[in-house]
Write an enzyme that holds these catalytic residues in place. Structure first.
Site, PDB file in Angstrom:
ATOM      1  N   HIS A 156       0.831  -1.219   0.000  1.00  0.00           N
ATOM      2  CA  HIS A 156       0.000   0.000   0.000  1.00  0.00           C
ATOM      3  C   HIS A 156       0.861   1.262   0.000  1.00  0.00           C
ATOM      4  O   HIS A 156       0.427   2.314   0.465  1.00  0.00           O
ATOM      5  CB  HIS A 156      -0.944   0.040   1.209  1.00  0.00           C
ATOM      6  CG  HIS A 156      -1.726  -1.212   1.404  1.00  0.00           C
ATOM      7  ND1 HIS A 156      -2.990  -1.393   0.905  1.00  0.00           N
ATOM      8  CD2 HIS A 156      -1.393  -2.368   2.023  1.00  0.00           C
ATOM      9  CE1 HIS A 156      -3.415  -2.605   1.227  1.00  0.00           C
ATOM     10  NE2 HIS A 156      -2.463  -3.229   1.902  1.00  0.00           N
ATOM     11  N   SER A 277      15.327  21.421 -16.210  1.00  0.00           N
ATOM     12  CA  SER A 277      14.138  22.229 -16.448  1.00  0.00           C
ATOM     13  C   SER A 277      14.560  23.529 -17.107  1.00  0.00           C
ATOM     14  O   SER A 277      15.631  24.066 -16.816  1.00  0.00           O
ATOM     15  CB  SER A 277      13.450  22.510 -15.110  1.00  0.00           C
ATOM     16  OG  SER A 277      12.688  23.700 -15.200  1.00  0.00           O
ATOM     17  N   LYS A 283      16.445  21.759 -10.960  1.00  0.00           N
ATOM     18  CA  LYS A 283      15.778  20.502 -11.286  1.00  0.00           C
ATOM     19  C   LYS A 283      16.663  19.487 -12.007  1.00  0.00           C
ATOM     20  O   LYS A 283      17.464  19.831 -12.858  1.00  0.00           O
ATOM     21  CB  LYS A 283      14.548  20.764 -12.179  1.00  0.00           C
ATOM     22  CG  LYS A 283      13.398  21.455 -11.497  1.00  0.00           C
ATOM     23  CD  LYS A 283      12.710  20.634 -10.405  1.00  0.00           C
ATOM     24  CE  LYS A 283      11.971  19.434 -10.918  1.00  0.00           C
ATOM     25  NZ  LYS A 283      10.674  19.773 -11.521  1.00  0.00           N
ATOM     26  N   GLU A 290      10.167   8.386 -16.746  1.00  0.00           N
ATOM     27  CA  GLU A 290       8.792   8.866 -16.958  1.00  0.00           C
ATOM     28  C   GLU A 290       8.289   8.542 -18.362  1.00  0.00           C
ATOM     29  O   GLU A 290       7.145   8.156 -18.564  1.00  0.00           O
ATOM     30  CB  GLU A 290       8.734  10.386 -16.755  1.00  0.00           C
ATOM     31  CG  GLU A 290       8.983  10.816 -15.328  1.00  0.00           C
ATOM     32  CD  GLU A 290       9.162  12.317 -15.256  1.00  0.00           C
ATOM     33  OE1 GLU A 290       8.160  13.031 -15.101  1.00  0.00           O
ATOM     34  OE2 GLU A 290      10.314  12.795 -15.371  1.00  0.00           O
TER      35      GLU A 290
END
Ligand code: ARG
Length: 471
Positions: A156, A277, A283, A290
């Site tokens: 979970h 970024s 970043k 992804e």
């Protein structure tokens, strides 16, 4: 320009129709396979006495010239010649004259295109088994290096029980092992020859299908000519097997994204596999992970698309089936890209052992073990569960972890507790107590790594044995 099938027609094809029905813009990736199939076919026509050897030699010579032209990138593909098969045949006839028109004797584009796709996929499947093996190799190396790295295991997405990080990685090795098994198993169906089925019913020429199969390295031929030209199960299977690989990769992607976040800081992905970024200078984004996660969707889409194209299609060939290609080619490209990036990304990933260790210290993932301690003292598991639940609640209220409690505090909850509890609660002991086949104890994970290593060498020798059929 006249069509190869123009005889029966009195009008030119509408230009829009030409463009709409053509597949040359995408099926040209099978050019080499098309020639490979034609060479075997014409060799067989000669051997069976259907064509004189002199013609066979001219055609073979011409096909080799076309092959050179393709490899040089000099082919002038034309939409009016519809697909790769007719573009090559037309080029051949232009090169060697009307004798080139004998190549298509005893053959139809229906068994030809199916043969090309079997040849095409066969090579790619061997490549994918190889790439999956390489990824397993990278995971195995990380697992070996992390046999003493303890990390919370989750259910979970809540900390559940401590495990070895190696054990977590080995779960993926098992997943990819199943993927390898599936591809290897599918190979025997892919490696079945449709050629010789003709348009649908076979051919009037006394061809030798088994000779062509042997020439092309196919293990067997399709039993039924209608099935040979209508079957696209092998593509559905490929898309399904690829979907499972992508699904496995996407789960690992998700974990890498989480683990590399500031919240977790369990791993650091190499700069070479991240991007920045355009606005936020600090970043470092896990874009590869992804994007692989994102591209999983298109592979699933191709699977559902193919199943839907085939649903309720009557036998035998229907033009709908031309829709079998783009999804397959795109899946090959998507999966190949993902696997080729994943192996070095895993290899170069830095594991933050201290951070993982700290995470294990600051949680209750050793709670099951003190429950088991009480069970070993004779308390029924349900009661032990209740006792530890209360102990954990006390800890939360006191802002402490289990290892911070004094023996007196423990004994408020059960008099069965004694000094040994502190040993039981040590993360190493918690991990090593799970000394069951397939469990997280170091000895078990070491054995699992060994077994996976020998499975991997079997995989690599399978790839070698089938290397002649790979691209
Ligand atoms: N380009 C076609 C395809 O990919 C080849 C087979 C065409 N056969 C036919 N009867 N029109 O499906």
């Amino acid at each position: 320009m006249s069509k190869l099938w123009g005889g029966r027609f009195t009008k030119q094809t509408d230009q829009l129709v030409e463009r709409y029905t053509a597949s040359i813009t995408f099926d040209q990736v099978m050019a080499e396979e098309d020639i490979e199939g034609s060479l075997a076919h014409v060799t067989m026509l000669g051997k069976c006495g259907i064509l004189p050897e002199a013609d066979v030699e001219k055609i073979k010579d011409g096909l080799h010239q076309v092959l050179q032209q393709i490899r040089r990138g000099d082919m002038d593909y034309s939409v009016s010649d519809e697909d790769i098969h007719m573009n090559i045949e037309k080029t051949l006839i232009d090169l060697i004259g009307p004798v080139g028109g004998k190549l298509h004797t005893g053959r139809s584009r229906n068994d030809q295109v199916a043969t090309d796709m079997h040849l095409y996929l066969r090579k790619r499947v061997v490549m994918f088994v190889d790439l999956l093996g390489q990824l397993q190799g990278a995971l195995l190396k990380q697992a070996e290096a992390n046999l003493d790295t303890i990390v919370p295991g989750y259910t979970h997405l809540q900390r559940a029980q401590p495990i070895l990080f190696a054990h977590h990685l080995m779960a993926y090795v098992s997943m990819f092992e199943r993927d390898i098994e599936r591809f290897v198993d599918s190979y025997k169906r892919i490696n079945t020859l449709p050629l010789g089925a003709g348009a649908l019913a076979g051919t009037t020429f006394a061809i030798d299908r088994h000779f062509v199969a042997a020439e092309l390295g196919f293990d067997r031929v399709y039993e039924n000519s209608l099935d040979a030209v209508s079957d696209r199960d092998f593509i559905v299977e490929f898309l399904s097997n690829s979907s499972l690989v992508m699904m496995h990769l996407s789960r690992l992607c998700e974990e890498l994204v989480l683990w590399s976040s500031t919240e977790f800081q369990f791993v650091e992905l190499d700069d070479a596999f991240c991007t920045g970024s355009s606005i936020m200078p600090q970043k470092k984004n896990p874009d590869v992970a992804e994007l692989v996660r994102g591209k999983t969707g298109r592979v699933y889409g191709h699977l559902v698309g193919m199943l839907t194209v085939l649903k309720a299609l009557p036998l035998a060939y229907n033009k709908d089936m031309q829709e079998d290609k783009e999804g397959m080619f795109d899946t090959v490209e998507t999966l190949e890209g993902a696997l080729r990036l994943f192996t070095p990304m895993v290899e170069t990933m830095k594991v933050n052992r201290d951070r993982m260790r700290q995470a294990v210290r600051q949680d209750f993932s050793n709670a099951t073990d003190i429950a088991d301690f009480l069970v070993n003292k004779g308390l029924p598991f349900r009661q032990a569960h209740e006792v530890i639940g209360k102990t954990v609640l006390y800890c939360i209220q006191q802002n402490k972890y289990l290892l911070d409690l004094s023996l007196d505090e423990f004994r408020q909850f059960s008099t069965l507790f004694d000094e040994r509890i502190y040993d039981v609660l040590q993360p190493e002991n918690v991990v090593n107590a799970r000394d069951v086949y397939g469990g997280t104890a170091a000895v078990q994970v070491t054995a699992a790594i060994e077994r996976a290593g020998s499975a991997l060498s079997n995989t690599l020798s399978w790839v070698q044995q089938h290397a002649s059929t790979r691209s």
